[in-house]
Write a protein that holds these residues in place. Sequence first.
Motif, PDB file in Angstrom:
ATOM      1  N   LEU A  83      43.267 -11.806  29.730  1.00 14.52           N
ATOM      2  CA  LEU A  83      42.669 -10.503  29.448  1.00 14.52           C
ATOM      3  C   LEU A  83      42.535 -10.267  27.947  1.00 14.52           C
ATOM      4  O   LEU A  83      41.639  -9.533  27.509  1.00 14.52           O
ATOM      5  CB  LEU A  83      43.480  -9.402  30.122  1.00 14.52           C
ATOM      6  CG  LEU A  83      43.339  -9.425  31.657  1.00 14.52           C
ATOM      7  CD1 LEU A  83      44.305  -8.449  32.308  1.00 14.52           C
ATOM      8  CD2 LEU A  83      41.903  -9.117  32.078  1.00 14.52           C
ATOM      9  N   LEU A  84      43.365 -10.886  27.150  1.00 16.12           N
ATOM     10  CA  LEU A  84      43.153 -10.842  25.698  1.00 16.12           C
ATOM     11  C   LEU A  84      41.853 -11.562  25.329  1.00 16.12           C
ATOM     12  O   LEU A  84      41.123 -11.122  24.430  1.00 16.12           O
ATOM     13  CB  LEU A  84      44.336 -11.476  24.961  1.00 16.12           C
ATOM     14  CG  LEU A  84      45.585 -10.594  24.842  1.00 16.12           C
ATOM     15  CD1 LEU A  84      46.759 -11.418  24.315  1.00 16.12           C
ATOM     16  CD2 LEU A  84      45.322  -9.411  23.912  1.00 16.12           C
ATOM     17  N   ALA A  85      41.568 -12.649  26.034  1.00 10.95           N
ATOM     18  CA  ALA A  85      40.304 -13.353  25.803  1.00 10.95           C
ATOM     19  C   ALA A  85      39.121 -12.460  26.188  1.00 10.95           C
ATOM     20  O   ALA A  85      38.098 -12.431  25.503  1.00 10.95           O
ATOM     21  CB  ALA A  85      40.269 -14.661  26.596  1.00 10.95           C
ATOM     22  N   VAL A  86      39.259 -11.718  27.283  1.00  7.17           N
ATOM     23  CA  VAL A  86      38.204 -10.776  27.676  1.00  7.17           C
ATOM     24  C   VAL A  86      38.073  -9.676  26.619  1.00  7.17           C
ATOM     25  O   VAL A  86      36.965  -9.244  26.280  1.00  7.17           O
ATOM     26  CB  VAL A  86      38.498 -10.162  29.059  1.00  7.17           C
ATOM     27  CG1 VAL A  86      37.416  -9.164  29.434  1.00  7.17           C
ATOM     28  CG2 VAL A  86      38.581 -11.246  30.123  1.00  7.17           C
ATOM     29  N   GLY A  87      39.210  -9.228  26.092  1.00 12.09           N
ATOM     30  CA  GLY A  87      39.181  -8.222  25.038  1.00 12.09           C
ATOM     31  C   GLY A  87      38.411  -8.701  23.821  1.00 12.09           C
ATOM     32  O   GLY A  87      37.648  -7.933  23.211  1.00 12.09           O
ATOM     33  N   ARG A  88      38.584  -9.967  23.470  1.00 18.52           N
ATOM     34  CA  ARG A  88      37.834 -10.515  22.327  1.00 18.52           C
ATOM     35  C   ARG A  88      36.335 -10.497  22.620  1.00 18.52           C
ATOM     36  O   ARG A  88      35.518 -10.208  21.742  1.00 18.52           O
ATOM     37  CB  ARG A  88      38.312 -11.931  22.008  1.00 18.52           C
ATOM     38  CG  ARG A  88      39.690 -11.967  21.358  1.00 18.52           C
ATOM     39  CD  ARG A  88      40.041 -13.336  20.817  1.00 18.52           C
ATOM     40  NE  ARG A  88      40.298 -14.297  21.876  1.00 18.52           N
ATOM     41  CZ  ARG A  88      41.497 -14.480  22.438  1.00 18.52           C
ATOM     42  NH1 ARG A  88      42.536 -13.748  22.046  1.00 18.52           N
ATOM     43  NH2 ARG A  88      41.668 -15.370  23.380  1.00 18.52           N
ATOM     44  N   PHE A  89      35.971 -10.811  23.863  1.00 20.64           N
ATOM     45  CA  PHE A  89      34.558 -10.749  24.260  1.00 20.64           C
ATOM     46  C   PHE A  89      34.026  -9.328  24.088  1.00 20.64           C
ATOM     47  O   PHE A  89      32.925  -9.120  23.564  1.00 20.64           O
ATOM     48  CB  PHE A  89      34.416 -11.198  25.718  1.00 20.64           C
ATOM     49  CG  PHE A  89      33.049 -10.980  26.303  1.00 20.64           C
ATOM     50  CD1 PHE A  89      32.054 -11.934  26.165  1.00 20.64           C
ATOM     51  CD2 PHE A  89      32.748  -9.806  26.992  1.00 20.64           C
ATOM     52  CE1 PHE A  89      30.782 -11.721  26.700  1.00 20.64           C
ATOM     53  CE2 PHE A  89      31.487  -9.593  27.530  1.00 20.64           C
ATOM     54  CZ  PHE A  89      30.505 -10.554  27.374  1.00 20.64           C
ATOM     55  N   VAL A  90      34.801  -8.349  24.508  1.00 17.98           N
ATOM     56  CA  VAL A  90      34.368  -6.953  24.406  1.00 17.98           C
ATOM     57  C   VAL A  90      34.177  -6.557  22.942  1.00 17.98           C
ATOM     58  O   VAL A  90      33.175  -5.935  22.580  1.00 17.98           O
ATOM     59  CB  VAL A  90      35.402  -6.023  25.088  1.00 17.98           C
ATOM     60  CG1 VAL A  90      35.099  -4.560  24.789  1.00 17.98           C
ATOM     61  CG2 VAL A  90      35.415  -6.271  26.600  1.00 17.98           C
ATOM     62  N   VAL A  91      35.126  -6.927  22.091  1.00 18.25           N
ATOM     63  CA  VAL A  91      35.032  -6.582  20.669  1.00 18.25           C
ATOM     64  C   VAL A  91      33.806  -7.239  20.033  1.00 18.25           C
ATOM     65  O   VAL A  91      33.079  -6.619  19.258  1.00 18.25           O
ATOM     66  CB  VAL A  91      36.325  -6.991  19.933  1.00 18.25           C
ATOM     67  CG1 VAL A  91      36.167  -6.831  18.423  1.00 18.25           C
ATOM     68  CG2 VAL A  91      37.511  -6.163  20.430  1.00 18.25           C
ATOM     69  N   GLU A  92      33.553  -8.489  20.395  1.00 21.99           N
ATOM     70  CA  GLU A  92      32.414  -9.218  19.827  1.00 21.99           C
ATOM     71  C   GLU A  92      31.078  -8.625  20.276  1.00 21.99           C
ATOM     72  O   GLU A  92      30.074  -8.739  19.572  1.00 21.99           O
ATOM     73  CB  GLU A  92      32.479 -10.692  20.237  1.00 21.99           C
ATOM     74  CG  GLU A  92      33.603 -11.464  19.548  1.00 21.99           C
ATOM     75  CD  GLU A  92      33.835 -12.821  20.183  1.00 21.99           C
ATOM     76  OE1 GLU A  92      33.063 -13.203  21.098  1.00 21.99           O
ATOM     77  OE2 GLU A  92      34.806 -13.501  19.783  1.00 21.99           O
ATOM     78  N   HIS A  93      31.057  -7.992  21.451  1.00 21.64           N
ATOM     79  CA  HIS A  93      29.810  -7.450  22.000  1.00 21.64           C
ATOM     80  C   HIS A  93      29.838  -5.919  22.066  1.00 21.64           C
ATOM     81  O   HIS A  93      29.179  -5.316  22.907  1.00 21.64           O
ATOM     82  CB  HIS A  93      29.558  -8.037  23.403  1.00 21.64           C
ATOM     83  CG  HIS A  93      29.342  -9.514  23.400  1.00 21.64           C
ATOM     84  ND1 HIS A  93      30.381 -10.418  23.415  1.00 21.64           N
ATOM     85  CD2 HIS A  93      28.208 -10.257  23.349  1.00 21.64           C
ATOM     86  CE1 HIS A  93      29.894 -11.652  23.399  1.00 21.64           C
ATOM     87  NE2 HIS A  93      28.586 -11.582  23.352  1.00 21.64           N
ATOM     88  N   ARG A  94      30.587  -5.316  21.163  1.00 21.34           N
ATOM     89  CA  ARG A  94      30.765  -3.861  21.193  1.00 21.34           C
ATOM     90  C   ARG A  94      29.428  -3.115  21.160  1.00 21.34           C
ATOM     91  O   ARG A  94      29.224  -2.166  21.913  1.00 21.34           O
ATOM     92  CB  ARG A  94      31.627  -3.416  20.019  1.00 21.34           C
ATOM     93  CG  ARG A  94      31.809  -1.899  19.975  1.00 21.34           C
ATOM     94  CD  ARG A  94      32.589  -1.442  18.753  1.00 21.34           C
ATOM     95  NE  ARG A  94      32.604   0.018  18.689  1.00 21.34           N
ATOM     96  CZ  ARG A  94      33.485   0.797  19.300  1.00 21.34           C
ATOM     97  NH1 ARG A  94      34.441   0.248  20.033  1.00 21.34           N
ATOM     98  NH2 ARG A  94      33.418   2.110  19.191  1.00 21.34           N
ATOM     99  N   GLU A  95      28.514  -3.530  20.287  1.00 24.86           N
ATOM    100  CA  GLU A  95      27.264  -2.793  20.128  1.00 24.86           C
ATOM    101  C   GLU A  95      26.484  -2.725  21.438  1.00 24.86           C
ATOM    102  O   GLU A  95      26.068  -1.645  21.876  1.00 24.86           O
ATOM    103  CB  GLU A  95      26.403  -3.441  19.045  1.00 24.86           C
ATOM    104  CG  GLU A  95      25.072  -2.738  18.823  1.00 24.86           C
ATOM    105  CD  GLU A  95      24.180  -3.445  17.818  1.00 24.86           C
ATOM    106  OE1 GLU A  95      23.020  -3.019  17.672  1.00 24.86           O
ATOM    107  OE2 GLU A  95      24.623  -4.438  17.207  1.00 24.86           O
ATOM    108  N   LEU A  96      26.298  -3.879  22.065  1.00 29.22           N
ATOM    109  CA  LEU A  96      25.540  -3.900  23.314  1.00 29.22           C
ATOM    110  C   LEU A  96      26.272  -3.178  24.439  1.00 29.22           C
ATOM    111  O   LEU A  96      25.675  -2.437  25.212  1.00 29.22           O
ATOM    112  CB  LEU A  96      25.235  -5.340  23.720  1.00 29.22           C
ATOM    113  CG  LEU A  96      24.104  -6.028  22.948  1.00 29.22           C
ATOM    114  CD1 LEU A  96      23.997  -7.478  23.350  1.00 29.22           C
ATOM    115  CD2 LEU A  96      22.777  -5.313  23.210  1.00 29.22           C
ATOM    116  N   LEU A  97      27.583  -3.380  24.517  1.00 32.86           N
ATOM    117  CA  LEU A  97      28.346  -2.731  25.582  1.00 32.86           C
ATOM    118  C   LEU A  97      28.364  -1.217  25.408  1.00 32.86           C
ATOM    119  O   LEU A  97      28.338  -0.466  26.391  1.00 32.86           O
ATOM    120  CB  LEU A  97      29.768  -3.286  25.624  1.00 32.86           C
ATOM    121  CG  LEU A  97      29.881  -4.737  26.102  1.00 32.86           C
ATOM    122  CD1 LEU A  97      31.304  -5.248  25.923  1.00 32.86           C
ATOM    123  CD2 LEU A  97      29.448  -4.877  27.546  1.00 32.86           C
TER     124      LEU A  97
END
Length: 209
Positions: free
Chosen positions: A111-125
Motif C-alpha cells: 500500500l505504500l507503493a500504491v501511495g507513491r502511485f497516487v502522489v505521482e499522479h496527484r494532478e490527474l487523480l
Amino acid sequence: MAGGIVETPVTGTTSEGSGAIENLRERKREQNRAATVEAAWRLFIERGYDHVTVQDICAAADIAPRTFHRYFASKEDVVAEPVRRMTGIVFEQIAGAPPGSSDAAVMRQALLAVGRFVVEHRELLTGLRAVALQSSHLRGSYPGVRPDQEAKLAAELAGRGGGDPADWRRRLLVACSIAGFRVWYEDYFRDAPPDPLTHLERVLAAAVP
C-alpha cells in the motif's frame, strides 16, 4: 557459423524469439492503453464526464473505436483505470515480497507503493475526483483497491506460505489495511499533508498494529 547460431537449438530460438515478440506486443498494448486513458482523463477533466463520448476519446487518442473496445467495454471503465492500476500494484508487491515477511509487512509495503502511485499522479487523480463528484454515474466510486478484491488479496497472501486463504484473520488484515489506505487517500486530497507517505505509514500502522 559465427555467433553460434547453428549451435542454438531451433526450438529454443523459436521459443525465446516468440517470448520476446509477445513481451514487446504486451508492452505496446499497455502503452496504447495508457495513452488512451490519459487522453480520456484530459477530456473528462476539461468537459465533464457526461459531455465526453467514446468517439471523442478515440479522436483525442488517435485510435479507432474498435481499438478502444479492445481495451475497455465503456467509457466508465476508463475512469476505473486508476483503481485497476492500484490493485495491480498491490498484487505485484505481494508476489514479489521477500520470503519470510509477515502478511502485515507485505500489505504495508504494497500500500505504500500504491501511495507513491497516487502522489505521482496527484494532478490527474484530483481532476478525476472532481469529475466523479459532478457525475451521478461515478459518485461513490472507490479509491484504491475495491472491496470485491479483498478476498483475492487474502488468497494471494496465503499463497506465499501455503496458509488458508479463507482465514478470517488474514481477511481482516487485508480489510483493515485497505480501510486505512482509504482514510489516508481522503486526507491526502483534502488536507495535503506535507509528507504524505510518512502520514500513510502512520495510518497503516494504526490500522494494523
